[in-house]
Design a protein around this motif. Structure first.
Motif, short mmCIF file in Angstrom:
data_model
loop_
_atom_site.label_atom_id
_atom_site.label_comp_id
_atom_site.label_asym_id
_atom_site.label_seq_id
_atom_site.Cartn_x
_atom_site.Cartn_y
_atom_site.Cartn_z
N ASP A 163 8.81 9.70 1.57
CA ASP A 163 8.53 9.06 2.86
C ASP A 163 7.77 7.75 2.64
O ASP A 163 8.04 6.74 3.31
N GLU A 164 6.81 7.77 1.72
CA GLU A 164 6.00 6.56 1.51
C GLU A 164 6.88 5.42 0.98
O GLU A 164 6.71 4.26 1.36
N ALA A 165 7.85 5.76 0.13
CA ALA A 165 8.80 4.73 -0.33
C ALA A 165 9.55 4.16 0.86
O ALA A 165 9.71 2.94 0.99
N GLY A 166 9.98 5.05 1.76
CA GLY A 166 10.69 4.60 2.96
C GLY A 166 9.83 3.69 3.81
O GLY A 166 10.29 2.65 4.29
N HIS A 167 8.54 4.04 3.95
CA HIS A 167 7.63 3.19 4.73
C HIS A 167 7.55 1.80 4.12
O HIS A 167 7.57 0.80 4.83
N GLY A 168 7.46 1.76 2.81
CA GLY A 168 7.42 0.46 2.13
C GLY A 168 8.67 -0.35 2.46
O GLY A 168 8.59 -1.54 2.78
N GLU A 192 5.94 10.15 10.72
CA GLU A 192 5.95 10.74 9.38
C GLU A 192 4.53 10.91 8.85
O GLU A 192 4.23 11.89 8.16
N GLU A 193 3.64 9.99 9.20
CA GLU A 193 2.25 10.13 8.76
C GLU A 193 1.62 11.40 9.32
O GLU A 193 0.79 12.02 8.68
N SER A 194 2.04 11.78 10.52
CA SER A 194 1.40 12.97 11.08
C SER A 194 1.88 14.22 10.32
O SER A 194 1.11 15.15 10.12
N SER A 242 0.84 -1.21 0.00
CA SER A 242 0.00 0.00 0.00
C SER A 242 0.87 1.25 0.00
O SER A 242 0.56 2.24 -0.67
N GLU A 243 1.97 1.21 0.77
CA GLU A 243 2.87 2.38 0.81
C GLU A 243 3.46 2.61 -0.58
O GLU A 243 3.54 3.75 -1.04
N ILE A 244 3.86 1.55 -1.23
CA ILE A 244 4.55 1.68 -2.53
C ILE A 244 3.55 2.07 -3.63
O ILE A 244 3.80 3.00 -4.40
#
Ligand SMILES: [Fe+2]
Ligand SMILES: [Fe+2]
Length: 318
Positions: free
Chosen positions: A76-81, A159-161, A46-48
């Motif tokens: 950031d979303e790539a990092g979360h993935g 990071e989401e916040s 989902s992050e990716i």
């Protein structure tokens, strides 16, 4: 003498009951491992995939400032993935295998990313509603019973916040702008409201895995509890922005101390989850193409790693 499965299972149950963490070296039931792999993989995917709807606007950001903010967010979303694939790997799977499953359409990702982004207001509304819903879902995961997942979630939630705030700040600027900008914000809110409520998954009565996941303390709240929390949190924010949420049944219920709200269209949810949403084919095709285009990077990394090992062990690389 080696412990029997029964003894190992008792230790596992005690650890969960004491609200302590299960770590990769610990014994765990196969079903617990499988559930976590499925959930963490789905989360990582989902992050990716979630980079695509907003990535779509990076080249068309209205100012350098907005572009810098959006770039940072999408990165950031790539990092979360990456954190999440790494957490899944502690359970004995390989991230390459998970990516293969994603692009073969054998593992799912959040239904929300199968909706298109049609205006720059969508960048703000995604930050506000989609990252806002993600926060509601993910904050309790910081206390998830599986250590590596819980720890990854702590950083991700911080990071989401930022993501939620950057979205809200963009919307504040737009609603204080021209009439046309206010209309863009309202139009985008109308499109994303219901899909955001669907992010919490099916109603509790229709969510067969919830009970077991709660018993294992992977999940701490049911889908409906989290959905309610999100609605309660978001209504005052919508009032501050001066936008209407597109639900005629939405009203404060004094007795319950919560907002009442309408039922999302669960047929639409099922259709999107099973592959017939507006952008499913496009999202997967894009991910597949990116994976294929990255083949040379993976090959180069492998060759480099082999060379390093050969140097260390004194063997000559073939
Ligand atoms: Fe994220
Ligand atoms: Fe995010």
């Amino acid at each position: 003498m080696a412990a029997t499965e029964q003894e190992l299972s008792a230790v596992f149950e005690q650890t969960i009951a004491a609200d302590q963490r299960i770590e990769p070296r610990d014994w765990m039931p196969e079903a617990y491992r499988r559930t976590l792999i499925r959930q963490i993989a789905q989360h990582a995917h989902s992050e990716i995939i979630g980079m695509q709807p907003e990535g779509n606007w990076i080249l068309r950001a209205p100012s350098l400032r907005r572009k810098a903010i959006l770039l940072a967010k999408v990165q950031d979303e790539a990092g979360h993935g990456m954190y999440l694939y790494a957490a899944a790997e502690t359970l004995g799977v390989d991230r390459a295998e998970l990516t293969e499953k994603l692009i073969a359409n054998k593992q799912k990702y959040s239904s929300i990313f199968n909706y298109p982004t049609l205006s720059y207001a969508d960048v703000g509304v995604i930050g506000w509603l989609v990252d806002g819903a993600a926060i509601c879902n993910q904050v309790p995961l910081c206390r998830c019973s599986y250590g590596p997942y819980a720890r990854a979630m702590i950083r991700i939630c911080k990071e989401e916040s930022f993501h939620q705030r950057q979205g809200y700040e963009l919307l504040l600027a737009m609603v204080n702008g021209t009439e046309a900008q206010r209309e863009m914000v309202q139009e985008s809110t109308n499109r994303f409201w219901w899909p955001s409520l669907m992010m919490f998954g099916p109603p509790d009565g229709d969510s067969p895995n919830t009970r077991q996941s709660m018993a294992w303390r992977i999940k701490r709240h049911t889908n409906d509890e989290l959905r309610q929390r999100f609605v309660d949190m978001t209504v005052p924010q919508s009032e501050a922005l001066g936008v209407t949420l597109p639900d005629p049944d939405l009203r404060w219920n004094e007795e319950r101390g919560h907002y009442d709200f309408g039922e999302p269209d669960w047929d639409e949810f099922k259709a999107v989850i099973s592959g017939s949403g507006p952008c499913n084919a496009q999202r997967l095709a894009h991910r597949r193409r990116a994976h294929e285009n990255g083949a040379w990077v993976r090959e180069a990394a492998r060759a480099y790693a082999e060379k390093q090992t050969a140097k260390r062990t004194g063997r000559v690389a073939a």
